[in-house]
Every structure is written in structure tokens, then in C-alpha cells.
Write an enzyme that holds these catalytic residues in place. Structure first.
Site, PDB file in Angstrom:
ATOM      1  N   VAL A   1      53.960 -34.673  38.542  1.00  0.00           N
ATOM      2  CA  VAL A   1      55.317 -34.186  38.275  1.00  0.00           C
ATOM      3  C   VAL A   1      55.434 -32.714  38.695  1.00  0.00           C
ATOM      4  O   VAL A   1      56.401 -32.299  39.356  1.00  0.00           O
ATOM      5  CB  VAL A   1      55.683 -34.376  36.783  1.00  0.00           C
ATOM      6  CG1 VAL A   1      57.037 -33.756  36.481  1.00  0.00           C
ATOM      7  CG2 VAL A   1      55.666 -35.854  36.411  1.00  0.00           C
ATOM      8  N   CYS A   2      54.420 -31.936  38.327  1.00  0.00           N
ATOM      9  CA  CYS A   2      54.426 -30.502  38.664  1.00  0.00           C
ATOM     10  C   CYS A   2      54.459 -30.290  40.174  1.00  0.00           C
ATOM     11  O   CYS A   2      55.117 -29.362  40.666  1.00  0.00           O
ATOM     12  CB  CYS A   2      53.186 -29.823  38.086  1.00  0.00           C
ATOM     13  SG  CYS A   2      52.965 -30.074  36.332  1.00  0.00           S
ATOM     14  N   THR A   3      53.770 -31.148  40.907  1.00  0.00           N
ATOM     15  CA  THR A   3      53.745 -31.021  42.368  1.00  0.00           C
ATOM     16  C   THR A   3      55.161 -31.121  42.928  1.00  0.00           C
ATOM     17  O   THR A   3      55.572 -30.331  43.779  1.00  0.00           O
ATOM     18  CB  THR A   3      52.836 -32.111  42.969  1.00  0.00           C
ATOM     19  OG1 THR A   3      51.522 -31.939  42.428  1.00  0.00           O
ATOM     20  CG2 THR A   3      52.776 -32.029  44.482  1.00  0.00           C
TER      21      THR A   3
ATOM     22  N   LEU B   1      57.353 -27.892  41.812  1.00  0.00           N
ATOM     23  CA  LEU B   1      57.112 -26.631  42.528  1.00  0.00           C
ATOM     24  C   LEU B   1      57.566 -26.723  43.977  1.00  0.00           C
ATOM     25  O   LEU B   1      58.080 -25.760  44.540  1.00  0.00           O
ATOM     26  CB  LEU B   1      55.645 -26.199  42.406  1.00  0.00           C
ATOM     27  CG  LEU B   1      55.426 -25.326  41.147  1.00  0.00           C
ATOM     28  CD1 LEU B   1      55.422 -26.131  39.878  1.00  0.00           C
ATOM     29  CD2 LEU B   1      54.214 -24.456  41.280  1.00  0.00           C
TER      30      LEU B   1
END
Ligand code: BEZ
Length: 210
Positions: free
Chosen positions: A44-46, A49
Site C-alpha cells: 500500500v505504501c509503495t 508514495l
């Protein structure tokens, strides 16, 4: 004690992917979107960002700088940034703070022990040029945030600061806004010479200035 709207955003010094920064100096009169993510090398973070990097043009138009944080070390941020570039098709063009000792995360109350006592949740702070906190958001680790909504709130806040306008439910840029209640009709006539609509004495709408 958690940070609240109107509080001064705490200053700190930290290592980032763009070198060491002192936060207040780095912010230097810009609006700031300061957001935490739980971990590097997570799916999810990928996507978050990568999407934030693609919004750089939108942030620049509004005088906004983005900065991210997780409790991972700098080497991980640098290695993971290459994965973001490869999978999301953009270079990470904003700093990611390395906070392995959790000093900044604790100051901004980004670790919620009943969710995880190890990792940061998905916090967002919108900070204005006077270093005041204007928006806080907290999302769970498993839900990617809607960065279009963050831009929308910044548009609304800037409209309030510049033109004494508030924004109604589900407002989108360009749609009619609401004259804030502290502006009396006489002042409203001067501020909005093109005219405004009085639906109720407390509900007055106007096309926002360009
Ligand atoms: C993540 O990608 O960051 C994530 C996904 C599911 C649960 C927690 C974190």
C-alpha cells in the site's frame, strides 16, 4: 498528548533521503503535507508514495511541499525508492524521514499502540506557512489514503485564508463556496462585488474568485 488543529507543528531535526533537515527551516513558509506510513517495502505504501510523487505539479501550484516518514532506516528508504520508481513509474521527488528511534513519530503521535506498538499508522498533517496544523487525518495501515482529498482540503483552506470562504459538502474546486459567517453582508458586498446568493441569512453562496 496528541496534536490538534491550530497547534504549532513541532520542530525537529532528522535524517532524510534528501539529507539532514531541520523541519521548520525546510518548510520555510510553504504549506506542508507531512505523512507517515507503516513500513518500507510494503504494497500500500509503495502506491501511496508513487502517487504523491506524481502530484508534484499539483503541490507546486499550491505552494505545498510533501514529506514522508516511517520508522525504517535511511538505507531502506533509499533501496525502496528504487522499487517505487520501477513499479510506479516515477522518481520519489520529496524527502522520506528515517526515524528508527521513533523520536519524530512520538512527537507527532504517529504510533498508536493499540493498532501497532512498533510501526507508525497512516497519519497526515497539513501545516500552513505559519507552521500551524490545519488538518489531521489518521488512516489504518491496510487502507491507502486519497491524496486527491488532501489536495481538495488544501484548496479549501487556501480559499478560506485568501477570500474568507468556506466550502460545502463534497465541494470541488470551481464550484460555489460559502461566505464565512463572521463576514457581515456589508463586507460581503465589498468582497464579492459580482454579487452573492442569500439562501438563508446564514447560508450565502458565491462563485469563488479565480
Ligand atoms: C501496507 O502495504 O503498508 C500494508 C498492507 C496491509 C496491512 C498493513 C500494511
Amino acid at each position: 498528548m496528541s496534536l490538534r488543529l491550530g497547534d504549532l507543528a513541532p520542530d525537529f531535526s532528522a535524517e532524510t533521503t534528501q539529507g539532514r533537515i531541520r523541519f521548520h527551516d525546510w518548510a520555510a513558509g510553504s504549506w506542508v503535507v507531512f505523512f507517515s506510513h507503516p513500513r518500507d517495502y510494503t504494497p500500500v505504501c509503495t502506491t501511496e508514495l508513487g502517487y504523491t510523487a506524481k502530484l508534484k505539479g499539483q503541490f507546486d501550484q499550491r505552494g505545498v511541499k510533501a514529506i514522508a516518514l516511517s520508522v525504517d532506516p535511511l538505507a531502506d528508504h533509499i533501496g525502496w525508492s528504487k522499487d517505487i520508481e520501477e513499479t510506479q513509474g516515477c522518481t520519489v521527488n520529496f524527502p522520506i524521514i528515517a526515524d528508527p528511534d521513533r523520536e519524530v513519530a512520538n512527537r507527532y503521535d504517529m504510533i498508536h499502540p493499540n493498532a501497532s506498538d512498533t510501526f507508525t499508522v497512516r497519519s497526515v498533517f497539513v501545516i500552513d506557512p505559519n507552521r500551524k496544523i490545519r488538518l489531521t487525518l489518521t488512516y489504518p495501515a491496510s487502507t491507502g489514503r486519497n491524496f486527491e482529498e488532501i489536495l481538495r482540503v488544501i484548496d479549501s483552506l487556501q480559499l478560506t485564508d485568501r477570500h474568507k470562504l468556506a466550502t460545502p459538502v463534497n465541494w470541488k474546486p470551481g464550484e460555489d463556496a460559502i461566505i464565512v459567517p463572521s463576514v457581515k453582508d456589508e463586507e460581503a458586498k465589498q468582497l464579492f462585488p459580482q454579487g452573492f446568493k442569500t439562501i438563508k441569512p446564514y447560508l450565502r453562496t458565491v462563485a469563488p474568485p479565480k
